[in-house]
Design a protein around this motif. Structure first.
Motif, mmCIF file in Angstrom:
data_model
loop_
_atom_site.group_PDB
_atom_site.id
_atom_site.type_symbol
_atom_site.label_atom_id
_atom_site.label_comp_id
_atom_site.label_asym_id
_atom_site.label_seq_id
_atom_site.Cartn_x
_atom_site.Cartn_y
_atom_site.Cartn_z
ATOM 1 N N GLY A 38 -5.048 1.457 -5.844
ATOM 2 C CA GLY A 38 -4.316 2.608 -5.311
ATOM 3 C C GLY A 38 -4.939 3.937 -5.696
ATOM 4 N N MET A 39 -5.652 3.977 -6.810
ATOM 5 C CA MET A 39 -6.315 5.205 -7.234
ATOM 6 C C MET A 39 -7.418 5.609 -6.271
ATOM 7 S SD MET A 39 -6.717 4.713 -11.360
ATOM 8 C CE MET A 39 -7.795 6.149 -11.454
ATOM 9 N N TYR A 40 -7.960 4.631 -5.546
ATOM 10 C CA TYR A 40 -9.122 4.892 -4.707
ATOM 11 C C TYR A 40 -8.791 4.942 -3.214
ATOM 12 C CZ TYR A 40 -11.613 3.920 -9.013
ATOM 13 O OH TYR A 40 -12.060 3.958 -10.308
ATOM 14 N N ILE A 41 -7.845 4.119 -2.762
ATOM 15 C CA ILE A 41 -7.529 4.086 -1.323
ATOM 16 C C ILE A 41 -6.063 4.402 -1.044
ATOM 17 C CG2 ILE A 41 -9.407 2.514 -0.720
ATOM 18 C CD1 ILE A 41 -7.254 0.264 -0.670
ATOM 19 N N GLY A 42 -5.330 4.847 -2.062
ATOM 20 C CA GLY A 42 -3.955 5.286 -1.836
ATOM 21 C C GLY A 42 -2.909 4.207 -1.995
ATOM 22 N N ARG A 47 -1.719 0.741 5.214
ATOM 23 C CA ARG A 47 -2.461 2.007 5.229
ATOM 24 C C ARG A 47 -3.773 1.872 4.462
ATOM 25 N NH1 ARG A 47 -2.173 7.032 2.327
ATOM 26 N NH2 ARG A 47 -0.659 6.122 0.888
ATOM 27 N N GLY A 48 -3.716 1.247 3.292
ATOM 28 C CA GLY A 48 -4.928 1.045 2.512
ATOM 29 C C GLY A 48 -5.887 0.079 3.180
ATOM 30 N N LEU A 49 -5.335 -0.949 3.819
ATOM 31 C CA LEU A 49 -6.148 -1.932 4.529
ATOM 32 C C LEU A 49 -6.998 -1.261 5.609
ATOM 33 C CD1 LEU A 49 -6.665 -5.051 5.104
ATOM 34 C CD2 LEU A 49 -4.903 -4.813 6.867
ATOM 35 N N HIS A 50 -6.362 -0.395 6.398
ATOM 36 C CA HIS A 50 -7.084 0.292 7.469
ATOM 37 C C HIS A 50 -8.037 1.347 6.914
ATOM 38 C CE1 HIS A 50 -3.896 -1.676 9.746
ATOM 39 N NE2 HIS A 50 -4.662 -1.537 10.809
ATOM 40 N N HIS A 51 -7.711 1.856 5.734
ATOM 41 C CA HIS A 51 -8.573 2.862 5.116
ATOM 42 C C HIS A 51 -9.964 2.297 4.822
ATOM 43 C CE1 HIS A 51 -8.952 6.746 2.978
ATOM 44 N NE2 HIS A 51 -9.872 6.080 2.284
#
Length: 302
Positions: A38-42, A47-51
């Motif tokens: 979460g520190m790197y992709i939120g 949401r993080g998966l698509h990031h």
């Protein structure tokens, strides 16, 4: 009625556990990313998966902004892995003298390594500077990088951030052909869900194409329900305004557009009034959306 706040502490744990030098952990390589994604992709949600996709695409867009790439292809494969192909210069494959390994391996396995820190590699760039590709690698079950440069095709595979074999030549390509192909499968151990949504990627890639004149982006879905869409807008943000106003009535036909550069900062503005009573202002810096605003939006309004 008085409000009460009730807290509980495990007294045994709190008092008996000694906090000393041995309690300090040092996470090496990409362990920190897997430990605290979460520190790197939120987040580790959708949401993080698509990031993850956006980070690899942003690297290809940087090549387009630098004038070396005009086509990016993004494919959702049958197994929900992602393939991103660009016709940029290709990630360098020579040995990085500081790390002692090929530059492509540095990009995918070492945090804070990239061509976006000084003034040499890229003048304009987006994404997690020097972090994006290595974070995607760390959070994938596997990732394969294939680079076409100088008439040769180079390949390397990583699993959960670890290098599986040294960079090797797997074929030949035309001397004038160049580019990078990245394929990765998000790690089920990290993400709450690993199924990509075609429409979510479509919205982001369309926006990216609007913001990058003459860049063509193709999105393909090879799962059960096949989809394919190509985004290509020679008018750039002028066409973006037309798209945003398509469900409204414009008060005049021609879009107001201006661009310029001051203190080595390039600025573009496109606008058109319509018959609604609400203002929609979209701001971007280095092609990255800034929903919270910023000095660029404040300056525009002033």
């Amino acid at each position: 009625m008085a409000e009460e706040i009730i807290t509980s502490t495990n007294a045994e744990t709190a008092t008996d556990h000694e906090y000393n030098a041995s309690e300090i952990q040092v996470l090496k390589g990409l362990e920190a990313v897997r430990k605290r994604p979460g520190m790197y992709i939120g987040s580790t949600s959708s949401r993080g998966l698509h990031h993850l996709v956006y980070e690899i695409v942003d690297n290809a867009v940087d090549e387009a902004l630098a004038g070396f790439c005009d086509h990016i292809e993004v494919t959702i494969n049958e197994d929900n892995s992602i393939t991103v192909v660009d016709n940029g210069r290709g990630i360098p494959v020579g040995i990085n003298h500081k790390a002692g390994i090929p530059a492509v391996e540095v990009v995918f396995t070492i945090l804070h390594a990239g061509g976006k820190f000084g003034g040499g590699g890229y003048k304009v760039s987006g994404g997690l500077h020097g972090v994006g590709a290595s974070v995607v690698n760390a959070l994938s079950e596997w990732l394969e990088g294939e680079i076409c440069r100088d008439g040769k095709v180079y390949k390397q595979r990583y699993e959960r951030g670890k290098t599986m074999y040294p960079l090797k030549v797997v074929g030949e390509c035309a001397p004038d052909k160049h580019g990078t192909r990245v394929v990765f499968l998000p790690d089920k151990e990290i993400f709450e869900e690993t199924v990509y949504d075609y429409d979510t990627l479509k919205v982001r890639l369309r926006e990216t194409a609007f913001l990058t004149k003459n860049l063509k982006i193709t999105l393909r879905d090879d799962r059960e329900v096949k989809h394919e869409k190509t985004f290509h807008y020679e008018g750039g943000i002028k066409e973006f305004v037309t798209y945003l106003n398509k469900s409204k009535t414009a008060l005049y036909e021609q879009i107001i557009y201006c661009e310029g550069m001051k203190d080595n900062v390039a600025v573009e503005v496109a606008m058109q009034h319509n018959d609604s009573y609400t203002e929609n202002t979209y701001g971007f810096v280095n092609n990255i959306n800034t929903p919270e605003g910023g000095t660029h939006i404040t300056g525009f309004r002033n």
